[in-house]
Enzyme design. Structure first.
Site, PDB file in Angstrom:
ATOM      1  N   THR A   1       7.384   3.838 -11.891  1.00 31.53           N
ATOM      2  CA  THR A   1       6.506   3.794 -13.066  1.00 31.53           C
ATOM      3  C   THR A   1       5.322   4.716 -12.839  1.00 31.53           C
ATOM      4  O   THR A   1       4.635   4.609 -11.828  1.00 31.53           O
ATOM      5  CB  THR A   1       6.033   2.340 -13.284  1.00 31.53           C
ATOM      6  OG1 THR A   1       7.149   1.579 -13.711  1.00 31.53           O
ATOM      7  CG2 THR A   1       4.922   2.257 -14.307  1.00 31.53           C
TER       8      THR A   1
ATOM      9  N   HIS B   1      16.988  -3.876 -14.596  1.00 30.84           N
ATOM     10  CA  HIS B   1      15.861  -4.217 -13.709  1.00 30.84           C
ATOM     11  C   HIS B   1      15.742  -5.739 -13.631  1.00 30.84           C
ATOM     12  O   HIS B   1      15.207  -6.375 -14.546  1.00 30.84           O
ATOM     13  CB  HIS B   1      14.589  -3.606 -14.285  1.00 30.84           C
ATOM     14  CG  HIS B   1      13.419  -3.603 -13.354  1.00 30.84           C
ATOM     15  ND1 HIS B   1      13.408  -4.272 -12.144  1.00 30.84           N
ATOM     16  CD2 HIS B   1      12.211  -2.995 -13.448  1.00 30.84           C
ATOM     17  CE1 HIS B   1      12.238  -4.076 -11.543  1.00 30.84           C
ATOM     18  NE2 HIS B   1      11.491  -3.300 -12.322  1.00 30.84           N
TER      19      HIS B   1
ATOM     20  N   ASN C   1      11.307  -7.479  -8.801  1.00 32.95           N
ATOM     21  CA  ASN C   1       9.841  -7.333  -8.836  1.00 32.95           C
ATOM     22  C   ASN C   1       9.105  -8.237  -9.820  1.00 32.95           C
ATOM     23  O   ASN C   1       8.038  -7.895 -10.326  1.00 32.95           O
ATOM     24  CB  ASN C   1       9.463  -5.863  -9.091  1.00 32.95           C
ATOM     25  CG  ASN C   1       9.941  -4.953  -7.961  1.00 32.95           C
ATOM     26  OD1 ASN C   1      10.293  -5.438  -6.880  1.00 32.95           O
ATOM     27  ND2 ASN C   1       9.972  -3.653  -8.201  1.00 32.95           N
TER      28      ASN C   1
ATOM     29  N   TYR D   1       9.841  -9.340 -12.925  1.00 32.73           N
ATOM     30  CA  TYR D   1       9.903  -9.162 -14.372  1.00 32.73           C
ATOM     31  C   TYR D   1      10.892 -10.172 -14.988  1.00 32.73           C
ATOM     32  O   TYR D   1      11.378 -11.068 -14.293  1.00 32.73           O
ATOM     33  CB  TYR D   1      10.196  -7.693 -14.704  1.00 32.73           C
ATOM     34  CG  TYR D   1       9.061  -6.826 -14.186  1.00 32.73           C
ATOM     35  CD1 TYR D   1       7.784  -6.941 -14.735  1.00 32.73           C
ATOM     36  CD2 TYR D   1       9.232  -5.978 -13.092  1.00 32.73           C
ATOM     37  CE1 TYR D   1       6.710  -6.216 -14.232  1.00 32.73           C
ATOM     38  CE2 TYR D   1       8.159  -5.239 -12.577  1.00 32.73           C
ATOM     39  CZ  TYR D   1       6.908  -5.365 -13.153  1.00 32.73           C
ATOM     40  OH  TYR D   1       5.842  -4.652 -12.657  1.00 32.73           O
TER      41      TYR D   1
ATOM     42  N   ASN E   1       4.030  -9.875  -8.113  1.00 34.02           N
ATOM     43  CA  ASN E   1       3.950 -10.572  -9.398  1.00 34.02           C
ATOM     44  C   ASN E   1       4.115 -12.082  -9.256  1.00 34.02           C
ATOM     45  O   ASN E   1       4.703 -12.745 -10.116  1.00 34.02           O
ATOM     46  CB  ASN E   1       4.968 -10.007 -10.409  1.00 34.02           C
ATOM     47  CG  ASN E   1       4.505  -8.686 -11.014  1.00 34.02           C
ATOM     48  OD1 ASN E   1       3.311  -8.463 -11.161  1.00 34.02           O
ATOM     49  ND2 ASN E   1       5.447  -7.816 -11.352  1.00 34.02           N
TER      50      ASN E   1
HETATM   51  C1  LIG Z   1       4.009   3.999  -8.124  1.00 33.56           C
HETATM   52  C2  LIG Z   1       5.190   3.074  -8.019  1.00 33.56           C
HETATM   53  C3  LIG Z   1       5.884   2.718  -9.169  1.00 33.56           C
HETATM   54  C4  LIG Z   1       7.010   1.903  -9.094  1.00 33.56           C
HETATM   55  N1  LIG Z   1       7.713   1.613 -10.232  1.00 33.56           N
HETATM   56  C5  LIG Z   1       8.868   0.908 -10.168  1.00 33.56           C
HETATM   57  C6  LIG Z   1       9.673   0.706 -11.323  1.00 33.56           C
HETATM   58  O1  LIG Z   1       9.373   1.191 -12.424  1.00 33.56           O
HETATM   59  N2  LIG Z   1      10.806  -0.032 -11.186  1.00 33.56           N
HETATM   60  C7  LIG Z   1      11.192  -0.578  -9.987  1.00 33.56           C
HETATM   61  O2  LIG Z   1      12.237  -1.234  -9.907  1.00 33.56           O
HETATM   62  N3  LIG Z   1      10.464  -0.368  -8.871  1.00 33.56           N
HETATM   63  C8  LIG Z   1       9.326   0.366  -8.930  1.00 33.56           C
HETATM   64  N4  LIG Z   1       8.617   0.628  -7.781  1.00 33.56           N
HETATM   65  C9  LIG Z   1       9.200   0.241  -6.478  1.00 33.56           C
HETATM   66  C10 LIG Z   1       9.980   1.417  -5.890  1.00 33.56           C
HETATM   67  O3  LIG Z   1      11.134   1.687  -6.648  1.00 33.56           O
HETATM   68  C11 LIG Z   1      10.407   1.135  -4.431  1.00 33.56           C
HETATM   69  O4  LIG Z   1      11.253   0.016  -4.384  1.00 33.56           O
HETATM   70  C12 LIG Z   1       9.195   0.899  -3.531  1.00 33.56           C
HETATM   71  O5  LIG Z   1       8.216   1.897  -3.733  1.00 33.56           O
HETATM   72  C13 LIG Z   1       9.572   0.880  -2.062  1.00 33.56           C
HETATM   73  O6  LIG Z   1      10.162   2.106  -1.674  1.00 33.56           O
HETATM   74  P1  LIG Z   1       9.317   3.230  -0.836  1.00 33.56           P
HETATM   75  O7  LIG Z   1       8.809   2.525   0.383  1.00 33.56           O
HETATM   76  O8  LIG Z   1      10.353   4.280  -0.530  1.00 33.56           O
HETATM   77  O9  LIG Z   1       8.220   3.700  -1.713  1.00 33.56           O
HETATM   78  C14 LIG Z   1       7.454   1.411  -7.838  1.00 33.56           C
HETATM   79  C15 LIG Z   1       6.745   1.751  -6.697  1.00 33.56           C
HETATM   80  C16 LIG Z   1       5.621   2.571  -6.763  1.00 33.56           C
HETATM   81  C17 LIG Z   1       4.909   2.950  -5.496  1.00 33.56           C
END
Ligand SMILES: Cc1cc2nc3c(=O)[nH]c(=O)nc-3n(C[C@H](O)[C@H](O)[C@H](O)COP(=O)(O)O)c2cc1C
Length: 362
Positions: free
Chosen positions: A26, A175, A178, A180, A235
């Site tokens: 996001t 989805h 997290n 939702y 959340n």
């Molecule tokens: C800025 C940001 C936005 C995210 N938006 C979403 C999202 O829209 N949908 C989702 O399922 N996870 C979202 N996540 C979680 C990521 O998909 C991912 O699971 C999480 O960042 C852990 O992976 P990483 O350690 O490689 O960043 C978001 C994470 C971050 C940091």
């Protein structure tokens, strides 16, 4: 060193050139009307060498909105905006799935049609604050969905899925992670219903399975994935027996023969982890789930390769690394240094921190 992340893999009906997935992220940069723009298209196009791109979470209905400036997939303008994205990614040879989203209680009347209360399985407010157009405001107690309203929610997912097909996506991800709406139905600190959508693990899994069925009707099972976060506490989520609810849900998902199951790993920084119960990572689900597994959360090139080499997962999704490294695949392949993501530009803003991260080669 052999690098399994760089080897090709079958995912549903597709053969992907590598096992590196751009995680859903996001970024709150949609235009008025929650419409994707040319800037969004450029962002995804820059990352098209990923084996698979998954879009940022995208609301299926006005009620599914929980943050300013996130894109939707329920209006003709939004479909047209997403077409810019899918065309740009396809022109670069990439594959892109849309993440279908309903936030449930993670919203605020300021974001809802006619200032109504957000909806949820039960009338229980999350802790903390909602992101509104005028800053952070305490979460309100949501309104519990009536039993008669649940078919409309499923219908919203079906329409979102149809719209995604029209927008030229290669598939969709449901989805259910997290905290939702679908996660709120699964876990027992957010679902106190006494009808067929609450109580037993069977009942709490019902909505996820019915939504999956509706989306599979539109896309065929081999272009649909489901994302869950069985260990996360983001959340205000909690379940008294995570292994039971998520083990059951995943077992039941087997029958769809989906393109993939997408797991958010335990202990991801920023997403919390239930400390009182065993970690539910890819190793836990591998023997339960019969299909392709994507794992996400805190991976590096090294640990991602290990996850595949040890056969706990088939692909690895990268979130924060993809924010900062549009050419992550090429950097991994060349063992090149990585850019560091700038947290200040994660949510909202313009091209700064979005489309201006340099590629390694310049
Ligand atoms: C800025 C940001 C936005 C995210 N938006 C979403 C999202 O829209 N949908 C989702 O399922 N996870 C979202 N996540 C979680 C990521 O998909 C991912 O699971 C999480 O960042 C852990 O992976 P990483 O350690 O490689 O960043 C978001 C994470 C971050 C940091």
């Amino acid at each position: 060193m052999s690098a399994p992340l760089l080897s090709s893999v079958k995912l549903g009906r597709y053969t992907l050139p590598n096992r590196i997935v751009m995680a859903p992220l996001t970024r709150n940069r949609a235009a008025a009307g929650n419409v994707p723009t040319a800037l969004n298209a450029l962002h995804y196009e820059q990352r098209a060498s990923a084996g698979l791109l998954i879009t940022e979470a995208t609301q299926i209905s006005p009620e599914g909105l929980g943050y300013p400036n996130t894109p939707g997939i329920h209006s003709p303008e939004q479909v047209a905006g997403w077409k810019l994205v899918t065309d740009a990614v396809h022109a670069k040879g990439g594959k892109i799935f849309l993440q279908l989203w309903h936030v449930g209680r993670i919203s605020h009347p300021d974001l809802q049609p006619d200032g109504k209360l957000p909806v949820a399985p039960s009338a229980i407010a999350p802790e903390g604050e909602a992101a509104t157009y005028t800053g952070m405001k305490p979460f309100v107690t949501p309104r519990a969905l009536e039993l008669e309203e649940i078919p409309q929610i499923i219908e919203q997912y079906r329409i979102g899925a149809k719209n995604a097909l029209e927008a030229g996506f290669d598939g969709v991800e449901i989805h259910s992670a997290n905290g939702y709406l679908l996660d709120q139905f699964l876990q027992d600190n957010t679902n106190l219903r006494t009808d067929i959508y609450g109580g037993s693990v069977e009942n709490r899994t019902r909505l996820l399975l019915e939504v999956t069925e509706a989306v599979v009707d539109v896309w065929g099972s081999d272009r649909v994935g489901v994302r869950i976060s069985p260990s996360g506490t983001f959340n205000s989520m909690y379940d008294s027996n995570r292994a039971a609810i998520f083990g059951y849900a995943v077992k039941k998902l087997n029958r769809f023969n989906l393109a993939y199951l997408h797991l958010v790993a335990p202990r991801v920084e920023g997403f919390g982890s239930a400390e009182d119960q065993p970690d539910l990572g890819a190793e836990f689900f591998r023997p339960i789930y019969n299909g392709t597994i994507i794992t996400a959360g805190g991976y590096s090139f090294e640990t991602g390769n290990q996850a595949i080499a040890s056969d706990s997962a088939d692909l690895v999704a990268f979130g924060r690394l993809y924010i900062a490294n549009p050419d992550l695949v090429e950097r991994f392949a060349a063992n090149a240094p990585l850019n560091k993501p700038d947290r200040n530009t994660f949510y909202g803003g313009d091209e700064k921190g979005y489309t201006d991260y340099p590629t390694w080669q310049g």
